[in-house]
Design a protein around this motif. Sequence first.
Motif, PDB file in Angstrom:
ATOM      1  N   GLU A 104       0.834  -1.206   0.000  1.00  0.00           N
ATOM      2  CA  GLU A 104       0.000   0.000   0.000  1.00  0.00           C
ATOM      3  C   GLU A 104       0.868   1.256   0.000  1.00  0.00           C
ATOM      4  O   GLU A 104       2.035   1.205   0.416  1.00  0.00           O
ATOM      5  N   LEU A 105       0.295   2.368  -0.419  1.00  0.00           N
ATOM      6  CA  LEU A 105       0.932   3.671  -0.243  1.00  0.00           C
ATOM      7  C   LEU A 105       0.236   4.366   0.921  1.00  0.00           C
ATOM      8  O   LEU A 105      -1.001   4.413   0.973  1.00  0.00           O
ATOM      9  N   PRO A 132       5.981   4.203   1.170  1.00  0.00           N
ATOM     10  CA  PRO A 132       5.683   2.794   0.922  1.00  0.00           C
ATOM     11  C   PRO A 132       5.303   2.137   2.248  1.00  0.00           C
ATOM     12  O   PRO A 132       5.871   2.464   3.292  1.00  0.00           O
ATOM     13  N   ALA A 133       4.342   1.228   2.184  1.00  0.00           N
ATOM     14  CA  ALA A 133       3.826   0.617   3.410  1.00  0.00           C
ATOM     15  C   ALA A 133       3.274  -0.760   3.063  1.00  0.00           C
ATOM     16  O   ALA A 133       3.180  -1.127   1.888  1.00  0.00           O
ATOM     17  N   GLY A 199      -7.597   4.465  -9.742  1.00  0.00           N
ATOM     18  CA  GLY A 199      -6.990   5.268 -10.809  1.00  0.00           C
ATOM     19  C   GLY A 199      -5.747   6.001 -10.336  1.00  0.00           C
ATOM     20  O   GLY A 199      -4.793   6.169 -11.082  1.00  0.00           O
ATOM     21  N   HIS A 200      -5.776   6.461  -9.089  1.00  0.00           N
ATOM     22  CA  HIS A 200      -4.647   7.181  -8.486  1.00  0.00           C
ATOM     23  C   HIS A 200      -4.871   7.187  -6.982  1.00  0.00           C
ATOM     24  O   HIS A 200      -5.981   7.489  -6.542  1.00  0.00           O
ATOM     25  N   PRO A 201      -3.852   6.859  -6.182  1.00  0.00           N
ATOM     26  CA  PRO A 201      -4.054   6.789  -4.727  1.00  0.00           C
ATOM     27  C   PRO A 201      -4.643   8.062  -4.112  1.00  0.00           C
ATOM     28  O   PRO A 201      -5.335   7.997  -3.097  1.00  0.00           O
ATOM     29  N   ILE A 230      -2.569  -2.453  -3.453  1.00  0.00           N
ATOM     30  CA  ILE A 230      -2.242  -2.217  -4.865  1.00  0.00           C
ATOM     31  C   ILE A 230      -2.347  -3.520  -5.656  1.00  0.00           C
ATOM     32  O   ILE A 230      -2.567  -3.507  -6.866  1.00  0.00           O
ATOM     33  N   THR A 231      -2.174  -4.651  -4.959  1.00  0.00           N
ATOM     34  CA  THR A 231      -2.333  -5.964  -5.596  1.00  0.00           C
ATOM     35  C   THR A 231      -3.296  -6.787  -4.741  1.00  0.00           C
ATOM     36  O   THR A 231      -3.733  -6.342  -3.687  1.00  0.00           O
ATOM     37  N   GLU A 232      -3.562  -8.002  -5.191  1.00  0.00           N
ATOM     38  CA  GLU A 232      -4.291  -8.948  -4.352  1.00  0.00           C
ATOM     39  C   GLU A 232      -3.456  -9.217  -3.101  1.00  0.00           C
ATOM     40  O   GLU A 232      -2.228  -9.140  -3.135  1.00  0.00           O
ATOM     41  N   ALA A 233      -4.125  -9.562  -2.004  1.00  0.00           N
ATOM     42  CA  ALA A 233      -3.423  -9.864  -0.764  1.00  0.00           C
ATOM     43  C   ALA A 233      -2.725 -11.222  -0.887  1.00  0.00           C
ATOM     44  O   ALA A 233      -3.220 -12.130  -1.562  1.00  0.00           O
ATOM     45  N   VAL A 234      -1.569 -11.351  -0.228  1.00  0.00           N
ATOM     46  CA  VAL A 234      -0.736 -12.556  -0.302  1.00  0.00           C
ATOM     47  C   VAL A 234      -0.825 -13.308   1.030  1.00  0.00           C
ATOM     48  O   VAL A 234      -0.588 -12.731   2.096  1.00  0.00           O
ATOM     49  N   HIS A 235      -1.164 -14.589   0.963  1.00  0.00           N
ATOM     50  CA  HIS A 235      -1.267 -15.436   2.169  1.00  0.00           C
ATOM     51  C   HIS A 235       0.088 -15.555   2.860  1.00  0.00           C
ATOM     52  O   HIS A 235       1.110 -15.640   2.189  1.00  0.00           O
ATOM     53  N   LEU A 236       0.062 -15.629   4.178  1.00  0.00           N
ATOM     54  CA  LEU A 236       1.300 -15.680   4.952  1.00  0.00           C
ATOM     55  C   LEU A 236       1.331 -16.904   5.859  1.00  0.00           C
ATOM     56  O   LEU A 236       0.311 -17.290   6.425  1.00  0.00           O
TER      57      LEU A 236
END
Length: 258
Positions: A104-105, A132-133, A199-201, A230-236
């Motif tokens: 995320e931003l 960046p976050a 479209g834009h943060p 910004i993308t799909e969430a990633v499993h951890l």
Amino acid sequence: MEELGRIADWIFQHQRQAQEMGRVTDRWPGLTVEDAYRIQELVVDRMVADGDRVVGWKMGLTSAAKQRSMGVAEPIYGRLTAAMELSEPVLHLAGTIHPRVEPELAFVFKRSLGGPSVRPRDVWLATECVLPAFEIIDSRYQNFSFTLIDVVADNASGCRFYVGDQGYAPYAARWDEVGVVVTKNGEVVQTGAGAAVLGHPVQSVVTLVRMLDRIGAQIEAGMVVLTGGITEAVHLAAGDRVDIGFEGLGTIPLRVVT
Ligand code: OOG
Ligand code: MG
């Protein structure tokens, strides 16, 4: 309403104990979206009564891809508290259910920002920096499965967040063109760009401020806003190493430990 307080108590307990729960909308049919946001507020009131503090807002479901994958057709907001913020990019799985990470931003505000007719340039004037976050989301619902009303009541799946050390001036980059690459254990698992976020943060902040205006709230000076995955969430899972790279702005290395 007393009923909303009881629902908030129920969700608060599940969040605190990191325990899965059934859908609020199954147990209490007839709730409205406004009720759900009120429940969210009451849940966070309970965190604050327990010694926590609200430090900002998060937007969620701001990309078409995320809306599709979660089956919810509109952006939502949630509340960020001090206890959710990681001081280093390490996630301890204890206290989570089925966490996922999202690039995320983050916007940090030097001035308060509110009202029904805020424009992008009002956002830039109030912004101290963009960073960046990442966000760790962890829905308390079984199988990460919910309706709009459920997820709003559960504070938009908020769990933890981390904001990088280096902030950038609002005009330092074309935030919609910033590319993001997420690598898990050495393999690229997600790619995207800032434009995925409405479209834009900056549009995410505009949308947040308009939504907050309906409940008489605003972004306060010093607050942080997560603008949405910004993308799909990633499993951890334990032992994972996830590198979240922001083109030209550095990489955040996330480690997942038990
Ligand atoms: C809802 C929260 C989504 C984002 O950035 O899109 C979110 C969920 O997917 O569980 O935080
Ligand atoms: Mg998010």
